[in-house]
Enzyme design. Sequence first.
Site, PDB file in Angstrom:
ATOM      1  CB  SER A 177      -0.927   0.027   1.111  1.00 47.87           C
ATOM      2  OG  SER A 177      -2.045   0.838   1.148  1.00 47.87           O
ATOM      3  CG  HIS A 197      -4.999  -3.124   0.529  1.00 44.41           C
ATOM      4  ND1 HIS A 197      -4.500  -2.732  -0.539  1.00 44.41           N
ATOM      5  CD2 HIS A 197      -4.744  -2.215   1.676  1.00 44.41           C
ATOM      6  CE1 HIS A 197      -3.721  -1.779  -0.283  1.00 44.41           C
ATOM      7  NE2 HIS A 197      -3.750  -1.473   1.035  1.00 44.41           N
ATOM      8  CG  ASP A 221      -5.561  -4.529  -3.282  1.00 38.14           C
ATOM      9  OD1 ASP A 221      -5.595  -4.084  -2.558  1.00 38.14           O
ATOM     10  OD2 ASP A 221      -3.936  -4.496  -3.971  1.00 38.14           O
TER      11      ASP A 221
END
Length: 608
Positions: free
Chosen positions: A152, A331, A302
């Site tokens: 991320s 995610h 995601d």
Amino acid sequence: MADSDRNGNAWRLPPSDYIRKRPPTYDISAPKSFYLTMKDGCRLAVDLYLPSWSQGDGPWPTILIQTPYYRRFAVDPAAGRIEASPNIAKYRDVFLPRGYAVVVVDVRGTGASFGTRDIFRSPRERDDAYEIVEWIVAQGWSNGAIGATGISYLGAASDFLASTSHPAVKAIAPLFSVWDTYLDNYYPGGILLTNLADVYDRMMAGLDQDKREYLKEFVYYSNPAFRGPHPVDDDPDGAACVAAVKEHAGNFRMPDLMRKLEFRSEPLEPGSPYSSDSISPSTYAGGVRDDIAIYSVSGWMDGAGYANGAISRFLTLPNSRKFLLLGPWDHGARINCSLWRSGEAPEFDIMAEILRFFDQYLEGRDTGIEAEKPVHYFSVHAEEWRAADAWPPLEASKTLFLSQNGRLGDAGGTAGSDGHNVNFDSGTGRFTRYERIAAIDSREYYTDWHGRDGRMLNYTSAELTEDAELTGHGLVSLWITAPATDFAIHAYLSEIQPDGRSLYVTEGSLRAIHRCEIEPPPHHRTPAVFHPCTRGQARDVTPGEPHLFRFSLLPISWTFSAKSRIRLSLEGADADHFQRIPAAGPLQFDVLRGGGNGSHIILPLRAV
């Protein structure tokens, strides 16, 4: 079934076999911690892990990780043995014992670092990354080769680092990270994800300002033994850390920022140097040297478009040594999202594959990775991994037309229309792709989807005569009339099983004023329809007149079973996640079908 790399014959050497042949050779030791001062005087907190602290050992390649989520927590000593680096441990535990130096930095305005965050993914952090690399290569333990990775925010930091063009950066592996912050994260289809900014802001306020009562709400940071950011070694009483946290009170607030980004590429305010472009890795793609190796990883569930980000990075950068991995994950791959999973925890070892990648391009080992196909993806329902030479992997396509009586078929039939009163209280629930990106601990995905399409406008195909694999982006083309100048369109693709049960496959959305299409720009290559979503290219809808709305569904690989049916469902709202457009009042839209206005979908579908 599981997402094991043994399912299918996609690898010559599966990642699980590679890591078994690469055992650890060093112990995991405690880091040394200190402040590193940037040119503008801002002091950043650094944890340095070396495989060995003995003089004469090394030098080693370095993995750099820049995080806003604490490089390390201070921990109540009475609590016993607790992992103080919940977001960093996976990288430390794979790389450090196998001969890599690991450098972890609290980005400015976070953790024990000084400074303030002037914007999400600030360009100042990119400048800091260059200075940090300059410091690393000057150390005696460094062999001059640097890689970066992370999930991320950390993955985007890897992109930003590569874009500095520093010659020491040899390889990056952005995991579950965006390419365009506006389109991939906060405004899919030009529509604001409402809850995401608010929840993320509360989490970051808890971290940045050490508000532990906030962090109790987030499973990642809820351990009552956590005591805020860990001070550096030369700050034994934590006074400097406390002073740093006080500076964080000046950090930006995410809800305010996101609402100012209503139009892509537009400055936050007149004269501001910042826009959605400023905080998107794609903007800086031209700085990525073409000799850097790149591994992009994401999952089908995601968030709102992180898989789009991985695909665009893979397609945009001209680098010859690049790889793409797309799995059945949410995610960060905390959960295997397949309805047919053997357990919620993924079996696929992503870090084993990333180790192999860095061993090849930082250590110079012959790992065999260059003999593998550059693209690997998992086909849900078939529960198998596939390998391909390119993305998209399928050349086949199937066009299905919307026709009368809710049918989806090979022809549109006679001209007509279907009216639909928008259910503004309609939502997709709390078991969706959108919870995990807001740090909500989702454990199941779309298990309650059946019945949610009941109030939508539905078009359903005939039974399939054989299994069919859908891989890539479906394309929705809708002719619509409405009495409003702006509204939202949400499209959902489902598999209808022989017993009538509806299974969520994927979705797409578009704000009506952002229907303008352009050729994808050089820094954002994509096989999907590209909507610029700028103010200058926004166009009001003329009430009562038909307009064409074309948009792509989020990418997926899904195998439909023989005797199942394909369903397209349309709605004008997702009250659980998206901004309501228009803001008030009822709305009916009419979908035109057949004749010269043949609303349809095109699916990358092949028989298997």
